[in-house]
Write an enzyme that holds these catalytic residues in place. Structure first.
Site, PDB file in Angstrom:
ATOM      1  N   SER A   1      45.778 -48.333  72.563  1.00 22.00           N
ATOM      2  CA  SER A   1      45.112 -47.202  72.759  1.00 22.00           C
ATOM      3  C   SER A   1      45.781 -46.252  71.935  1.00 22.00           C
ATOM      4  O   SER A   1      45.333 -45.479  71.150  1.00 22.00           O
ATOM      5  CB  SER A   1      44.723 -46.979  74.090  1.00 22.00           C
ATOM      6  N   LEU A   2      47.182 -46.129  72.297  1.00 22.17           N
ATOM      7  CA  LEU A   2      48.116 -45.313  71.615  1.00 22.17           C
ATOM      8  C   LEU A   2      48.152 -45.539  70.170  1.00 22.17           C
ATOM      9  O   LEU A   2      48.182 -44.614  69.319  1.00 22.17           O
ATOM     10  CB  LEU A   2      49.513 -45.193  72.463  1.00 22.17           C
TER      11      LEU A   2
ATOM     12  N   HIS B   1      39.664 -46.589  83.597  1.00 22.42           N
ATOM     13  CA  HIS B   1      41.022 -46.575  83.071  1.00 22.42           C
ATOM     14  C   HIS B   1      40.816 -46.085  81.521  1.00 22.42           C
ATOM     15  O   HIS B   1      41.533 -45.229  81.002  1.00 22.42           O
ATOM     16  CB  HIS B   1      41.724 -47.924  83.083  1.00 22.42           C
TER      17      HIS B   1
ATOM     18  N   GLU C   1      52.364 -57.960  77.153  1.00 22.22           N
ATOM     19  CA  GLU C   1      51.547 -57.484  78.146  1.00 22.22           C
ATOM     20  C   GLU C   1      50.298 -58.296  78.093  1.00 22.22           C
ATOM     21  O   GLU C   1      50.295 -59.361  77.091  1.00 22.22           O
ATOM     22  CB  GLU C   1      50.942 -55.904  78.017  1.00 22.22           C
TER      23      GLU C   1
ATOM     24  N   ARG D   1      41.847 -57.853  81.079  1.00 28.39           N
ATOM     25  CA  ARG D   1      41.837 -56.944  82.024  1.00 28.39           C
ATOM     26  C   ARG D   1      40.604 -56.935  82.864  1.00 28.39           C
ATOM     27  O   ARG D   1      40.401 -56.832  83.984  1.00 28.39           O
ATOM     28  CB  ARG D   1      42.132 -55.482  81.604  1.00 28.39           C
TER      29      ARG D   1
ATOM     30  N   GLY E   1      52.884 -48.451  76.663  1.00 27.32           N
ATOM     31  CA  GLY E   1      53.716 -48.135  75.392  1.00 27.32           C
ATOM     32  C   GLY E   1      52.653 -48.251  74.227  1.00 27.32           C
ATOM     33  O   GLY E   1      51.401 -48.143  74.536  1.00 27.32           O
TER      34      GLY E   1
ATOM     35  N   HIS F   1      41.027 -50.612  84.936  1.00 31.66           N
ATOM     36  CA  HIS F   1      42.535 -51.094  84.880  1.00 31.66           C
ATOM     37  C   HIS F   1      42.603 -51.609  86.305  1.00 31.66           C
ATOM     38  O   HIS F   1      42.027 -51.275  87.438  1.00 31.66           O
ATOM     39  CB  HIS F   1      43.445 -50.028  85.037  1.00 31.66           C
TER      40      HIS F   1
END
Length: 533
Positions: free
Chosen positions: A388-389, A348, A126, A289, A61, A243
């Site tokens: 990122s989005l 990723h 997250e 990550r 998201g 990822h």
């Protein structure tokens, strides 16, 4: 250097000089086009609009400080911490401050973000976030839902012309000024020239330069190479995010097991059922990550395997709460509500890219960049999940505002029909396919989760040799980007964020700064590697 229009006399010239040409039909490209409306814009996209965009594959998201429990300052601090000391703090401040407004823009375009019964946005948490601030759509369908809404809005906008199935090859230019785009019809050899007053590069990432990736096939690093060949400065190219939990089921690209699964309590175990993140990091499965990816890589390398255990935390809710992952697992013959999911790290996201300022301007006049192909300094060495989005929409909007302020009032948004050349048979041959295989294998083996000088030099030499047999510019662009990432990784003699050197495993405080390179420097390092190969 950018090529001039005269160098491509056989190409078909359109009837119009566009106000703006956007190369890329993902989130950044479409959002920028909508923000430029009603100014005439041409969007050039490799695949059918939306289909080749990594944005559509995003499961988590968008992170934004919207809830009453959250703040811009907390989001900023989480982003800076994840970036391992090399984020541009002012850029991060601007991005996190504008996040809420951009999410509401997306709502206005019809994105159906998850809401409670009273119509308030719902938030999930997250890895490395101190608050629940990720807005989602049906658990793991945010990217697809956002792209569907934007595509519908773009189709309705008379000022936006979309040309699907065209691969960007080179920029047109005069000196340091970019004046347009040279593109080739996919599957053919005929070229088209698109002169423009402003060019926005939004071509996406680099995933399919690596043997194991979660990215669509179109994420080939073409745009990064185009900019580098034109003389643009490239920043932080060594920082590649893997990822941790791609489904290891033999698919290319590898299906993604979203981080939200771990946010809901799923655990990582080996064949013996041991939670191997215990003792690795205090945040366990929700550690940054790069740390989780290296831990999984180590379990697999030592033969113990790595699996995501969702049985207790999610169980029977899996199909409804995470339909995308459930479908991918089922296609591989696995029921994740009752069985372990085999996982492995996969390329990723690329934190590096074409250097830009706060308004998306590159080091070349007339060229802006947004989305994964850009390096704004917002992510540093290790992107915070679901930023990122956010970065794509924030800087796409800033680019649109910048262009609007630079150009006079737009002309009427009217497009003539474009004369298309017939598609010709593909010239792709077995040698070029072998070159691509060499590139992907080399990057996965030598420029992946773990790196060292010997492997990086080997990669530079191998990619350079493979490049010699490439004919098409689009394939050469893949090779150029591969060399840029490898050379940047060779230059940074420390480990930081998504970049880990086995021969320099410690973080060096003296190198807590961004890196910059040009294609000229990359070619010099490649020549040295070839001499010692």
């Amino acid at each position: 250097m950018a090529v001039s229009q005269e160098d491509f006399a056989p190409a078909h010239l359109g009837k119009d000089v566009d106000d703006v040409v956007i190369l890329g039909g993902g989130l950044a490209g479409l959002f920028c086009a909508l923000k430029l409306s009603p100014r005439p814009v041409t969007v050039i996209t490799n695949a059918p609009i939306g289909e080749g965009a990594s944005s559509a594959w995003a499961q988590g998201g968008i992170a934004a400080a919207i809830s009453e429990q959250d703040s811009v300052e907390k989001h900023r601090d989480d982003t800076l911490a994840a970036g391992c000391g090399i984020c541009e703090e002012k850029i991060v401040e601007q991005m996190t401050r504008e996040g809420s407004a951009r999410v509401h823009d997306l709502l206005s375009y019809g994105v159906p973000f998850d809401q409670d019964l009273e119509g308030r946005l719902k938030f999930s948490r997250e890895a490395a976030h101190s608050q629940s601030r990720v807005v989602r759509v049906r658990g793991d369908m945010a990217g697809r839902a956002i792209m569907d809404a934007l595509i519908a809005a773009v189709r309705r906008a008379p000022s936006i012309r979309v040309l699907e199935g065209y691969i960007g090859e080179s920029f047109l230019g005069e000196g340091r000024y970019v004046t347009g785009v040279l593109a080739r019809k996919r599957g053919g050899i005929e070229r088209l020239v698109f002169p423009a007053k402003a060019v926005v590069l939004a071509s996406g990432g680099i995933g399919h330069l690596f043997g194991l990736t979660t990215n669509p096939h179109e994420a080939n690093g073409h745009g990064l190479a185009m900019a580098a060949r034109a003389g643009a400065v490239i920043a932080d190219a060594e920082f590649v995010q893997f990822h941790p939990t791609a489904l290891d089921v033999g698919k290319d690209p590898a299906p993604l097991a979203t981080e939200a699964l771990r946010g809901e309590g799923a655990t990582l175990v080996n064949k013996a059922g041991e939670r191997f993140m215990q003792g690795v990091h205090p945040d366990l499965e929700l550690a940054p990550r790069d740390i989780v990816a290296r831990a999984i890589h180590n379990e697999i390398a030592e033969g113990r395997g790595a699996f995501l255990d969702c049985r207790e935390a999610i169980g029977g809710k899996f199909k409804d709460d995470f339909p995308t992952v459930f479908a991918a697992a089922n296609a591989a013959g696995i029921d994740p509500s009752r069985e372990l999911l085999p996982v492995a790290p996969a390329e990723h996201y690329h934190m590096g890219g074409v250097l830009t300022d706060a308004n998306g301007r590159t080091s070349l006049d007339g060229l802006w960049a947004a989305g994964e192909v850009a390096s704004t300094g917002a992510h540093g060495a290790n992107r915070l999940a679901s930023n990122s989005l956010l970065e794509a929409v924030v800087f796409a909007a800033r680019i649109a505002e910048d262009i609007q302020g630079l150009m006079p009032t737009p002309r009427s948004a009217f497009w003539n029909e474009m004369d298309e050349e017939p598609s010709l048979p593909s010239r792709r041959n077995s040698e070029e396919r072998e070159a691509i295989t060499t590139l992907r294998t080399t990057l996965a083996r030598n420029v992946g989760v773990l790196r060292d000088a010997e492997g990086l030099k080997t990669a530079l030499a191998d990619i350079s040799k493979a490049e010699r047999i490439c004919v098409r510019q689009s394939i050469k662009n893949m090779m150029v980007t591969g060399k840029i990432i490898t050379a940047a990784a060779l230059k940074r003699q420390e480990s930081r964020g998504g970049h880990f050197r086995k021969d320099f495993p410690a973080e060096d405080p003296a190198q807590a700064r961004r890196s910059y390179t040009t294609l000229k420097e990359v070619e010099a390092l490649t020549a040295e590697a070839l001499e010692t190969a």
